[in-house]
Design an enzyme around this catalytic site. Sequence first.
Site, PDB file in Angstrom:
ATOM      1  N   HIS A  97      -2.613  71.074  64.336  1.00  0.00           N
ATOM      2  CA  HIS A  97      -3.508  70.381  65.283  1.00  0.00           C
ATOM      3  C   HIS A  97      -4.445  69.435  64.524  1.00  0.00           C
ATOM      4  O   HIS A  97      -5.589  69.785  64.228  1.00  0.00           O
ATOM      5  CB  HIS A  97      -4.315  71.405  66.080  1.00  0.00           C
ATOM      6  CG  HIS A  97      -3.502  72.178  67.063  1.00  0.00           C
ATOM      7  ND1 HIS A  97      -3.321  71.766  68.358  1.00  0.00           N
ATOM      8  CD2 HIS A  97      -2.785  73.324  66.925  1.00  0.00           C
ATOM      9  CE1 HIS A  97      -2.550  72.633  68.994  1.00  0.00           C
ATOM     10  NE2 HIS A  97      -2.199  73.587  68.139  1.00  0.00           N
ATOM     11  N   GLU A 151      -6.082  66.956  65.558  1.00  0.00           N
ATOM     12  CA  GLU A 151      -7.250  66.536  66.341  1.00  0.00           C
ATOM     13  C   GLU A 151      -8.492  67.347  66.012  1.00  0.00           C
ATOM     14  O   GLU A 151      -9.624  66.867  66.186  1.00  0.00           O
ATOM     15  CB  GLU A 151      -6.945  66.647  67.841  1.00  0.00           C
ATOM     16  CG  GLU A 151      -6.826  68.043  68.414  1.00  0.00           C
ATOM     17  CD  GLU A 151      -5.452  68.680  68.294  1.00  0.00           C
ATOM     18  OE1 GLU A 151      -5.197  69.699  68.964  1.00  0.00           O
ATOM     19  OE2 GLU A 151      -4.627  68.158  67.509  1.00  0.00           O
ATOM     20  N   CYS A 184       2.140  70.414  67.976  1.00  0.00           N
ATOM     21  CA  CYS A 184       2.493  71.819  68.194  1.00  0.00           C
ATOM     22  C   CYS A 184       3.695  71.914  69.140  1.00  0.00           C
ATOM     23  O   CYS A 184       4.808  71.578  68.747  1.00  0.00           O
ATOM     24  CB  CYS A 184       1.280  72.591  68.714  1.00  0.00           C
ATOM     25  SG  CYS A 184       1.426  74.384  68.496  1.00  0.00           S
TER      26      CYS A 184
END
Length: 547
Positions: free
Chosen positions: A519, A521, A380
Amino acid sequence: MARFIFITGGVVSSLGKGLASAALGALLQARGYSVRLRKLDPYLNVDPGTMSPFEHGEVFVTDDGAETDLDLGHYERFTGVAARSTDSVSSGRIYSTVLEKERRGDYLGKTIQVVPHVTNEIKDFLDIGADEVDFMLCEIGGTVGDIEGLPFFEAIRQFSHDKPRGQCIFMHLTLLPYLAASGELKTKPTQHSVKELQSIGIAPDILVCRSEQPIPEKEREKIALFCNVRKEAVVAAYDLKSIYEAPLAYHEQGLDQAVLDAFDISPAPRPDLSVWEDVKDRVEHPEGDVKIAIVGKYVQLEDAYKSIKEALTHGGMANRVKVSVEWVDAELFDREDAAPHLEGYHAILVPGGFGERGTEGKIKAAEFARTRKVPYLGICLGMQMAVVEAARNLADLGDAGSEEFDHEAGKKRFTPVVYHLKEWVQGNAKVKRKADDDKGGTMRLGAYDAVLSAGSRVAEIYGTTAIDERHRHRYEVDLDYREQLEAKGLKFSGMSPDGKLPEIVEVSDHPWFIGVQFHPELKSKPFAPHPLFRDFVRAALENSRLV
């Protein structure tokens, strides 16, 4: 129709209700049941999206674009069940809905009260999707006795009475403090917590007792007697070396069996825990070690980057190495050389964030990684700062920056290679935003498709050219500078399907340098590490052999 398990906490906060809920969900799955997990938070924010990470830790984003509590990340990582917007609710959202209905006249002029109007709204929320799964696990945030939590406790009390007998149970998590001076575990705080719960009409069926010491049989019997639960339903929860030991540890202590007994499910299906045994083996028996620096602006609170830290752990499991994460404050080298702070790391990760503070340090981290050939993953804002660094140092745009920082300063200081996103496509609809819109829920949120360039490094990592990932941002890299940047080696290797929004950049003549606008993750799990984190840790391992 689902059976409901309500998980509450007492004595102190941060005992691990979210982890206990996630582990229980995994254990029920291991026995062949389908589950869904939910979080009910008493705070008055509509959602945690506008909270500072120092207040609440990270914001976990669902596929359908909800900004939720970080415990939903635990739920997904342990069960693999993708969370939805209907799996998280706060007092603020409940009250907002009630007041909207009152303004519309839905209550036909009645006086609006906590009981029944607020509690009915909570009960309606609990019932969403109840016919889709075998078990619905609902965690109540905070601790029993908190004034802001009372409507939720009253709602779940009513809810259990509305349902047929045996369809709801209550699990209460407490603390057994150990007094070293007397050499004793003290049960009184647990007794008082249960008494508080009983005073509002809820009797726990299962007690999960956090303890640093083994719980003697005598204390277990005492807890069962004074708290009015079966001795077999007093479950010990000890400190663990890794959270991924929790399913096996709770199974060993009999938590899943206690739950099935409380529902009178017999005979109970035998659990298949092979997945968790493999996860534990990978955590306990690494075959190497890598050091990765996370260069961020919220490093004083590790929960601000919870999913990133866990995704790195998953990447380590995939490569059978231990990932040693070290937190580096980006402000340390805002105005000085980054090398003294970053030398010795096998890889560098720059995560997301908001605002200008610490961004010059993030830019220097990207420059250090690019010029020193250190594996780099920018997420990001970490991708945006990598693009700004390339614009300044490769494409001769010395005043390159982000429109976000100009908005913050109230004047134009940069050539904005990153701009405020005012329009994008979501599904079949066009979304429009203005810079002065309300902050809550106005970003590009949730899962979006991306198309990867054939032959690119990311296409190789993913094993496909079509992906979807979760987003949470309101600024984008400006494609007006694409040609200049690509001529200098920064390739735009992932784009939105309409080709208007950049999703991934990579440096072509670098061992491993990737920036992503999304994102990744948020979708990583211990038994299914995200491809980017798996390959990032592999690159760090290769770099460790060269250092």
